[in-house]
Scaffold this active site. Structure first.
Site, PDB file in Angstrom:
ATOM      1  N   HIS A 153       0.814  -1.219   0.000  1.00 18.11           N
ATOM      2  CA  HIS A 153       0.000   0.000   0.000  1.00 18.11           C
ATOM      3  C   HIS A 153       0.845   1.266   0.000  1.00 18.11           C
ATOM      4  O   HIS A 153       0.335   2.354  -0.255  1.00 18.11           O
ATOM      5  CB  HIS A 153      -0.925  -0.001   1.225  1.00 18.11           C
ATOM      6  CG  HIS A 153      -2.002  -1.035   1.127  1.00 18.11           C
ATOM      7  ND1 HIS A 153      -3.279  -0.747   0.722  1.00 18.11           N
ATOM      8  CD2 HIS A 153      -1.976  -2.373   1.309  1.00 18.11           C
ATOM      9  CE1 HIS A 153      -3.998  -1.849   0.687  1.00 18.11           C
ATOM     10  NE2 HIS A 153      -3.237  -2.865   1.045  1.00 18.11           N
ATOM     11  N   ASP A 356       3.770   9.104  -0.724  1.00 14.82           N
ATOM     12  CA  ASP A 356       2.511   8.444  -0.332  1.00 14.82           C
ATOM     13  C   ASP A 356       2.159   7.406  -1.383  1.00 14.82           C
ATOM     14  O   ASP A 356       2.234   7.686  -2.589  1.00 14.82           O
ATOM     15  CB  ASP A 356       1.396   9.507  -0.268  1.00 14.82           C
ATOM     16  CG  ASP A 356       0.359   9.210   0.809  1.00 14.82           C
ATOM     17  OD1 ASP A 356       0.210   8.030   1.172  1.00 14.82           O
ATOM     18  OD2 ASP A 356      -0.296  10.161   1.271  1.00 14.82           O
TER      19      ASP A 356
HETATM   20  C1  GDG Z   1      -2.043   3.816   3.462  1.00 13.15           C
HETATM   21  C2  GDG Z   1      -1.029   4.477   2.487  1.00 13.15           C
HETATM   22  C3  GDG Z   1      -2.766   4.413   0.692  1.00 13.15           C
HETATM   23  C4  GDG Z   1      -8.181  10.401   8.051  1.00 13.15           C
HETATM   24  N1  GDG Z   1      -8.485  11.163   9.120  1.00 13.15           N
HETATM   25  C5  GDG Z   1      -9.672  10.734   9.571  1.00 13.15           C
HETATM   26  C6  GDG Z   1     -10.115   9.687   8.776  1.00 13.15           C
HETATM   27  N2  GDG Z   1      -9.178   9.492   7.845  1.00 13.15           N
HETATM   28  C7  GDG Z   1      -9.274   8.465   6.797  1.00 13.15           C
HETATM   29  C8  GDG Z   1      -9.313   9.077   5.436  1.00 13.15           C
HETATM   30  C9  GDG Z   1      -8.822   7.918   4.559  1.00 13.15           C
HETATM   31  C10 GDG Z   1      -7.852   7.194   5.500  1.00 13.15           C
HETATM   32  O1  GDG Z   1      -8.140   7.614   6.830  1.00 13.15           O
HETATM   33  C11 GDG Z   1      -6.406   7.578   5.202  1.00 13.15           C
HETATM   34  O2  GDG Z   1      -6.020   6.956   4.014  1.00 13.15           O
HETATM   35  P1  GDG Z   1      -4.781   7.492   3.147  1.00 13.15           P
HETATM   36  O3  GDG Z   1      -4.767   6.748   1.879  1.00 13.15           O
HETATM   37  O4  GDG Z   1      -4.922   8.965   2.939  1.00 13.15           O
HETATM   38  O5  GDG Z   1      -3.470   7.272   4.028  1.00 13.15           O
HETATM   39  P2  GDG Z   1      -2.812   6.081   4.954  1.00 13.15           P
HETATM   40  O6  GDG Z   1      -3.563   5.914   6.224  1.00 13.15           O
HETATM   41  O7  GDG Z   1      -1.383   6.465   5.119  1.00 13.15           O
HETATM   42  O8  GDG Z   1      -2.946   4.734   4.085  1.00 13.15           O
HETATM   43  C12 GDG Z   1      -1.763   5.307   1.443  1.00 13.15           C
HETATM   44  C13 GDG Z   1      -3.657   3.658   1.680  1.00 13.15           C
HETATM   45  O9  GDG Z   1      -2.870   2.933   2.641  1.00 13.15           O
HETATM   46  C14 GDG Z   1      -4.556   2.638   0.943  1.00 13.15           C
HETATM   47  O10 GDG Z   1      -3.808   1.788   0.130  1.00 13.15           O
HETATM   48  O11 GDG Z   1      -3.575   5.240  -0.122  1.00 13.15           O
HETATM   49  O12 GDG Z   1      -0.835   5.844   0.514  1.00 13.15           O
HETATM   50  O13 GDG Z   1      -0.104   5.292   3.212  1.00 13.15           O
HETATM   51  O14 GDG Z   1      -9.870   7.047   4.257  1.00 13.15           O
HETATM   52  O15 GDG Z   1     -10.612   9.542   5.165  1.00 13.15           O
HETATM   53  N3  GDG Z   1     -11.283   9.047   8.936  1.00 13.15           N
HETATM   54  C15 GDG Z   1     -12.079   9.462   9.966  1.00 13.15           C
HETATM   55  N4  GDG Z   1     -11.706  10.477  10.799  1.00 13.15           N
HETATM   56  C16 GDG Z   1     -10.516  11.129  10.637  1.00 13.15           C
HETATM   57  O16 GDG Z   1     -10.206  12.039  11.423  1.00 13.15           O
HETATM   58  N5  GDG Z   1     -13.268   8.874  10.163  1.00 13.15           N
END
Ligand code: GDG
Length: 460
Positions: A153, A356
């Site tokens: 990921h 990322d």
């Molecule tokens: C890894 C990889 C890859 C965030 N703050 C809150 C909240 N979130 C949710 C977001 C989103 C998720 O968390 C974060 O996903 P990301 O993709 O932005 O980042 P990582 O956690 O680092 O994920 C990344 C991912 O895996 C999938 O393959 O895209 O590159 O690093 O869904 O909305 N959700 C809630 N409250 C928050 O305060 N409910």
């Protein structure tokens, strides 16, 4: 698929599934049936020699237990203080300790044994993320010939950064134990190929697969997405107004796990530049940064938290008015529907990672917009999402003036251009929706060259 689908990930949903990946895998298991194996969040150390049920409805969930030392060494240690910084180009933050690697291998080997015990001949195993890189090699050493897929990921590391690992050559060998290695972007695939090309144990076959000693591995990109339809639905009925009388005219939103890879200091500083260069004193942009707490037991995460508190204090101290606080740094997680409502309300989504894998927040921001009056996505070139999202304003987050300029441009952008960019981005979000991702990956895994015979090897 004749056998069961067995998904392995460190995190396993307890309650209602939430978050893009967990929902996608949940849906895949609902549709196909199968088993999800992950680490039990319960800190009890009992029964580490077996998998236990975490629930059987509507599919089977099986969990393994970790000791406190394993949590510290395998999870916070090797996974999050070695592999995470190596993959996110922060080799300066790597902490090498022999017990980290030892427990990382021990946990993977124990898990391999527990899985092998329960495995049917036709079962397909889908392993997720850097916590389990050696799992396939270990399963193979136990005689498992089933199809095993892996999805990374996070970014594939640069070849020179791999040298920082305690035994750099393991990385390629671990990956070669899988039939299919899925990566987020074409650039990640290029980096994986560069690693194999530089390795005398690897040979490229005519069909694009890599022969590595006795294994044949396919490597391809599968950009992960979101359940766009669901988010569009939530956004259309979400409450967008938590601000009351203090409703900002120009709202810029960020929502990230509080992680040094997300470029939050750069985002805050770029916002400071924007305030510094403000020509119209009536313009009172607000940056709302939601930063959900993450890995607080790792020193690098404690440092970045203090750094962000200091920068936001400095910026607010300098620019706040009696009735206006420009930077709102909310260091907690907010409810999902509330978050989607805030994304819809915002004029700008500001996503600034320094590295990322994909970045789902960028895709969620797009899906949450009002098609008749959409906000603008300002997106780092270093997010996997930037590879296809050409409708976003792409920036280099290290260049504070460029970021500040892009946010200015976004705030002033005429409706026609906003709509045009939004439609481009939404198309990308819909085309890469999570159900497509799961189906594409599993179809490709099913078509991979099977592992026919085994030459058992040392497990680590
Ligand atoms: C890894 C990889 C890859 C965030 N703050 C809150 C909240 N979130 C949710 C977001 C989103 C998720 O968390 C974060 O996903 P990301 O993709 O932005 O980042 P990582 O956690 O680092 O994920 C990344 C991912 O895996 C999938 O393959 O895209 O590159 O690093 O869904 O909305 N959700 C809630 N409250 C928050 O305060 N409910």
């Amino acid at each position: 698929m004749a056998g069961r689908l067995i998904v392995v990930s460190n995190r396993i949903p307890t309650g209602d599934p939430s978050g893009g990946l967990v929902v996608a895998l949940h849906d895949a298991l609902l549709a196909r049936g199968g088993t999800w194996i992950g680490a039990d969040p319960d800190p009890s150390e009992e029964g580490r020699d077996r998998l236990h049920d975490l629930g059987n409805v509507p599919y089977q969930k099986r969990a393994f237990r970790l000791s406190a030392a394993e949590r510290a060494n395998y999870y916070s240690g090797y996974a999050n203080s070695v592999l995470w910084p190596v993959c996110h180009r922060r080799t300066d933050l790597v902490e090498i300790r022999s017990e980290y690697r030892a427990d990382y291998l021990a946990v993977n080997l124990r898990l391999a044994r527990l899985i092998a015990k329960e495995l049917g001949p036709q079962d397909v195993i889908w392993v997720h993320d850097y916590h389990f890189l050696p799992l396939a090699t270990m399963l193979r050493s136990l005689g498992v010939t089933n199809r095993i897929g892996f999805f990374l990921h996070i970014p594939f590391p640069n070849i020179t950064d791999l040298d920082v690992l305690p035994r750099p050559k393991d990385f390629a060998r671990w990956l070669a134990g899988y039939n299919l290695v899925g990566l987020q972007t074409r650039r990640d695939v290029a980096r994986a190929f560069e690693m194999f090309r530089a390795d005398p144990r690897a040979e490229f076959l005519r069909d694009g697969t890599v022969k590595f000693e006795e294994n044949i591995v396919s490597v391809a990109s599968f950009p992960i997405g979101i359940d766009s339809e669901q988010i569009e639905g939530i956004a259309a009925r979400a409450d967008t107004g938590p601000f009351g009388a203090a409703d900002p005219r120009e709202l810029i939103i960020g929502a990230d796990r509080l992680d040094y890879s997300k470029g939050l200091p750069q985002k805050f500083e770029a916002f400071g530049r924007l305030l510094q260069g403000r020509i119209d004193p009536q313009a009172r942009p607000t940056l709302l940064q939601i930063a959900s707490p993450s890995r607080a037991d790792v020193a690098a995460y404690q440092q970045i938290t203090s750094e962000l508190q200091a920068i936001s204090g400095r910026i607010n101290g300098r620019y706040s008015e009696l009735d206006w606080q420009p930077l709102r740094f909310v260091h907690r997680s907010v409810d999902r529907e509330r978050l989607i409502g805030l994304m819809r309300r915002a004029e700008v989504g500001l996503v600034t990672p320094l590295a990322d894998g994909m970045n789902l927040v960028a895709k969620e921001f797009v899906a949450a917009q009002d098609p008749e009056d959409p906000g603008v996505l300002v997106l780092s070139r270093f997010a996997g999402a930037a590879e296809d999202m050409k409708g976003a304003l792409l920036i280099n987050p290290h260049d504070l003036d460029e970021t500040a300029g892009a946010v200015e441009l976004a705030l002033a952008m005429p409706l026609a251009e906003r709509k045009c960019r939004f439609e481009d981005c939404l198309q990308v979000v819909r085309d890469s929706r999570i159900s497509v991702w799961t189906d594409r990956y599993l179809a490709r895994l099913a078509s991979c060259v099977p592992t026919l015979s085994l030459a058992p090897r040392a497990s680590a």
